[in-house]
Design a protein around this motif. Structure first.
Motif, short mmCIF file in Angstrom:
data_model
loop_
_atom_site.label_atom_id
_atom_site.label_comp_id
_atom_site.label_asym_id
_atom_site.label_seq_id
_atom_site.Cartn_x
_atom_site.Cartn_y
_atom_site.Cartn_z
N UNK A 1 25.04 56.61 51.83
CA UNK A 1 25.87 56.85 50.50
C UNK A 1 24.29 57.35 49.28
N UNK A 2 23.91 58.05 49.36
CA UNK A 2 22.72 58.32 48.60
C UNK A 2 23.52 59.31 47.28
N UNK A 3 24.13 60.43 47.34
CA UNK A 3 24.57 60.94 47.00
C UNK A 3 26.59 59.96 45.83
N UNK A 4 26.32 58.67 46.16
CA UNK A 4 27.62 58.09 45.67
C UNK A 4 27.33 57.26 45.01
N UNK A 5 27.70 56.78 44.17
CA UNK A 5 27.42 55.13 43.20
C UNK A 5 27.86 54.51 44.65
N UNK A 6 26.79 53.40 44.40
CA UNK A 6 27.40 52.59 45.67
C UNK A 6 26.91 51.06 44.79
N UNK A 7 27.73 49.73 44.82
CA UNK A 7 27.38 49.04 44.68
C UNK A 7 27.54 47.83 46.24
N UNK A 8 26.49 46.76 45.65
CA UNK A 8 26.55 45.61 47.12
C UNK A 8 27.11 44.47 45.77
N UNK A 9 28.10 44.19 46.14
CA UNK A 9 29.24 43.03 45.73
C UNK A 9 28.82 41.69 46.86
N UNK A 10 28.51 41.02 45.57
CA UNK A 10 28.31 38.74 46.55
C UNK A 10 29.38 38.11 45.76
N UNK A 11 29.83 38.36 44.35
CA UNK A 11 30.92 37.81 43.70
C UNK A 11 32.00 38.22 42.95
N UNK A 12 32.86 37.89 42.54
CA UNK A 12 33.60 38.29 41.95
C UNK A 12 33.59 38.25 40.04
N UNK A 13 32.66 38.07 40.21
CA UNK A 13 31.50 37.88 38.33
C UNK A 13 30.59 38.37 38.29
N UNK A 14 30.10 39.52 40.19
CA UNK A 14 29.27 39.98 40.15
C UNK A 14 30.00 41.91 39.34
N UNK A 15 31.26 42.01 40.04
CA UNK A 15 32.04 43.14 40.05
C UNK A 15 32.34 43.31 38.70
N UNK A 16 32.98 42.37 37.92
CA UNK A 16 33.37 42.17 37.33
C UNK A 16 32.55 42.98 35.93
N UNK A 17 31.26 42.72 36.23
CA UNK A 17 29.92 43.51 35.28
C UNK A 17 29.98 44.80 35.80
N UNK A 18 30.40 45.07 36.88
CA UNK A 18 29.92 46.52 37.13
C UNK A 18 30.82 47.53 35.92
N UNK A 19 30.40 49.45 35.85
CA UNK A 19 31.23 50.13 34.95
C UNK A 19 32.16 50.46 35.29
N UNK A 20 32.84 50.50 37.23
CA UNK A 20 33.82 50.68 37.13
C UNK A 20 35.06 50.12 37.10
N UNK A 21 34.60 48.45 36.64
CA UNK A 21 35.95 47.50 36.68
C UNK A 21 36.54 47.69 34.79
N UNK A 22 37.89 47.98 34.91
CA UNK A 22 38.67 47.64 34.04
C UNK A 22 38.98 46.44 33.43
N UNK A 23 38.68 45.77 32.18
CA UNK A 23 39.00 43.83 32.20
C UNK A 23 40.59 44.36 32.00
N UNK A 24 41.54 43.09 32.27
CA UNK A 24 42.78 42.45 32.65
C UNK A 24 43.12 40.99 31.30
N UNK A 25 43.99 41.64 30.47
CA UNK A 25 44.32 40.89 29.48
C UNK A 25 43.62 39.72 29.90
N UNK A 26 43.69 38.36 28.77
CA UNK A 26 42.20 37.28 29.85
C UNK A 26 44.22 35.77 30.04
N UNK A 27 43.99 35.10 30.69
CA UNK A 27 44.70 35.05 31.52
C UNK A 27 45.67 34.90 32.65
N UNK A 28 45.98 36.58 33.03
CA UNK A 28 46.27 36.35 33.78
C UNK A 28 46.34 36.66 35.34
#
Length: 611
Positions: free
Chosen positions: A91-118
């Motif tokens: 997948x060299x031509x595609x942005x590919x991310x290795x994720x080990x925790x949900x916090x790691x995913x939340x730091x990626x540019x693809x994540x759009x935060x949800x309202x706090x407490x939801x």
């Protein structure tokens, strides 16, 4: 009676441009909840099984999904380094991310935060329901063993997805699937291998017991299966999708259209293939392959030919003496068809029971009993014949392979892997005991003109995802799973024997008045017309309900020729290599090449050269 007037049943959700490949199921569920894109289906695949000898095929199948989807992002979750490295390199031509925790995913540019407490809290054993509730309410998912709140599963939808417990990633895929089609989701208890085998065996041998009428036996089996679907108010739904290990749950609900998907293996690939082929702009059915082995009075073949010709579908046939094991196996694997119709007889073959005694690589003495059925091609190359072999494990160290309870206490270790490796190593590894047996359970051989064909392919239809209508008696058993694994987007087979008249009438309906309708509804209508409200509804569908028989008018001969040329080049590249994957011999590749080039020449001479 349920009304089928809602047009939403015909609509196929779009595919979101995300691809998730995961082995860490809990983290995968959290990521799916965090992405939560409405109006489409989020593709989730299990990680490639790198310990299998055919692991390269595992990688190819996932690469094929990526090539079709063309995702904007690939998320790899909890994969071993061997799988991650192979996939990341692909997948060299595609942005590919290795994720080990949900916090790691939340730091990626693809994540759009949800309202706090939801946040939706769920326990690990209710992963699918928790994700489904989080998707419906637009919240994050938190997994905790302290949660005692049962997630909401019913939102007043007219459709229902029922997933059998036991495979947690299947529940995650089921939640995404139900969310995408606007259905409710329920999880039912897992049926043991022992019990499901008993039920399927009774269905398979329903005409062998002369002491009980077929009608009584079908009614009893229908009620046994129905009692296992513990869903309240199930009669309110207009369509049900069962995601099952192997039981045909829909058989027990003739009052409503049903379809099935298999929890394992590769549920994610099977669902994706179905979505992809129904996206806007896809071709529909351009090429149909029809197989008439001469084993039965295949009047439905004539019905299908007439209906397909009226819609300008290109028809490739294999009939009677032309429907040999060698030709049909090549046709099914290599010809670029969109629809396959098989008219033959299907049943378990005779074979042998072999007992092996050996010391495995962990220095443990083993006693392995297997049943073996064999199919031999009638065409030789360099004096060699291609042999297909079906092996069913009977017992290991005295423990029945179908006894889930006893097998859970048995240390399997390297016993099966070592057995497979020794088998491939040569003739020195021989059984200590041989017995002839009249039936190898589960072999499900299709009878061709010159013998039995044991279907066991990794891909079919020139790497396309066709609709397969296997109009052979008892063709749902085992073959439904095998064809689905090979890449079909829909598989239609029978649970019990059908007469020639029944087969013709069902085909007449599906290729006539029901043509173009969602397959689950088309089959339901067809069986009501042919069988009425009786318990004898032998046809069972595998695949998402929204798939349809539809056609397109295009330059089909040129299209077929290009597909055949492409596979010919790939086979020639294989012949140029000395190390062939899966130990495919030069003779086997040569046999395939001869088939492809012969078909290509026929297309050119008959259609292209003459204009």
């Amino acid at each position: 009676m349920v009304a089928m007037s809602n047009n939403n049943l015909s609509k196929t959700p779009k595919l979101h441009r995300f691809l998730i490949i995961a082995d860490d199921v809990e983290l995968c569920a959290q990521v799916c909840a965090s992405i939560n894109k409405k109006g489409g289906y989020l593709t989730v695949l299990d990680g490639p099984r790198m310990l299998r000898q055919d692991f390269k095929n595992e990688l190819v199948r996932r690469n094929n999904v990526a090539a079709k989807l063309r995702p904007d992002y690939v998320i790899l979750i909890g994969l071993p380094d061997s799988a991650y490295n192979e996939l990341a390199n692909s997948f060299k031509s595609i942005p590919t991310y290795k994720v080990s925790t949900i916090d790691e995913f939340h730091k990626l540019p693809v994540y759009k935060p949800k309202p706090a407490g939801k946040v939706v809290n769920c326990s690990p054993n209710e992963l699918g329901l928790g994700l489904f509730h989080a998707l419906k309410t637009g919240q994050e998912l938190h997994i905790t063993s302290d949660s005692d709140t049962r997630p909401k599963t019913s939102y007043g939808s007219g459709d229902l997805v029922v997933c059998e417990d036991g495979e947690y990633l299947s529940q995650v895929i089921a939640a995404n699937y139900a969310y995408s089609i606007g259905a409710d989701l329920q999880i039912i208890s897992e049926c043991s291998k022992e019990k499901s085998s008993e039920i399927l065996e009774r269905l398979y041998g329903i005409y062998e017991n002369q002491d009980v009428s077929v009608t009584e036996e079908l009614s009893e089996l229908r009620e046994i299966i129905r009692q296992m679907v513990t869903v309240e108010c199930i009669d309110k739904y207009r369509l049900i999708t069962f995601i099952t290990k192997e039981l045909p749950y829909g058989f027990s609900f003739p009052e409503v259209p049903t379809t099935h998907l298999f929890t394992y293996p590769d549920l994610g690939v099977a669902v994706f293939n179905a979505f992809f082929e129904e996206q806007k702009g896809r071709e529909g059915i351009r090429v149909a392959a029809l197989v008439d082995s001469g084993e039965v009075n295949a009047s439905e073949i004539d019905t299908a030919i007439s209906a397909l010709r009226s819609r300008d579908v290109f028809i490739k046939g294999a009939c009677c003496s032309g429907a040999t094991v060698d030709y049909v196996s090549n046709l099914i694997e290599l010809y670029p068809y969109d629809l396959l119709l098989i008219s033959s007889h299907c049943g378990d073959d005779s074979g042998w029971r072999f007992t092996y005694e050996y010391t495995d690589s962990e220095n443990i003495s083993r006693n392995l009993v297997v049943d073996v059925a064999v199919s031999i091609s009638g065409v030789s190359i360099n004096g060699k014949y291609e042999v297909q072999e079906y092996i069913r494990f009977v017992s290991l160290d005295g423990v029945d392979w179908n006894d889930d309870e006893k097998k859970s206490k048995l240390y399997v270790g390297k016993a099966i892997t070592d057995f497979t490796n020794r088998q491939k190593s040569g003739s020195e590894f021989q059984p200590v005991k041989r017995e002839n047996i009249g039936r190898v359970y589960g072999s499900s051989a299709l009878k061709m003109y010159d013998g039995s064909y044991l279907f066991a392919l990794h891909s079919i239809a020139n790497n396309k995802s066709p609709i397969v209508f296997n109009n052979a008696c008892c063709s749902w058993h085992n073959l439904a799973k095998r064809f689905t694994f090979a890449g079909t987007r829909a598989y239609l087979g029978t649970l019990i024997d059908v007469s020639d008249f029944e087969a013709q009438e069902v085909v007449k309906q599906l290729f006539g008045k029901q043509f173009g309708k969602p397959l689950a509804i088309a089959l339901w209508n067809a069986q009501k017309i042919v069988y009425g409200e009786k318990s004898r509804h032998p046809y069972v569908l595998v695949g998402p309900h929204f798939q349809k028989l539809s056609t397109t008018r295009d330059h089909t001969p040129e299209y077929i020729l290009e597909r055949l040329k492409s596979v010919s080049l790939n086979i020639k590249k294989g012949l140029d290599k000395t190390d062939h994957s899966e130990n495919v011999s030069n003779e086997s590749l040569t046999r395939r090449l001869e088939f492809v080039e012969s078909e290509a020449q026929g297309i050119f001479k008959r259609y292209i050269k003459k204009g």
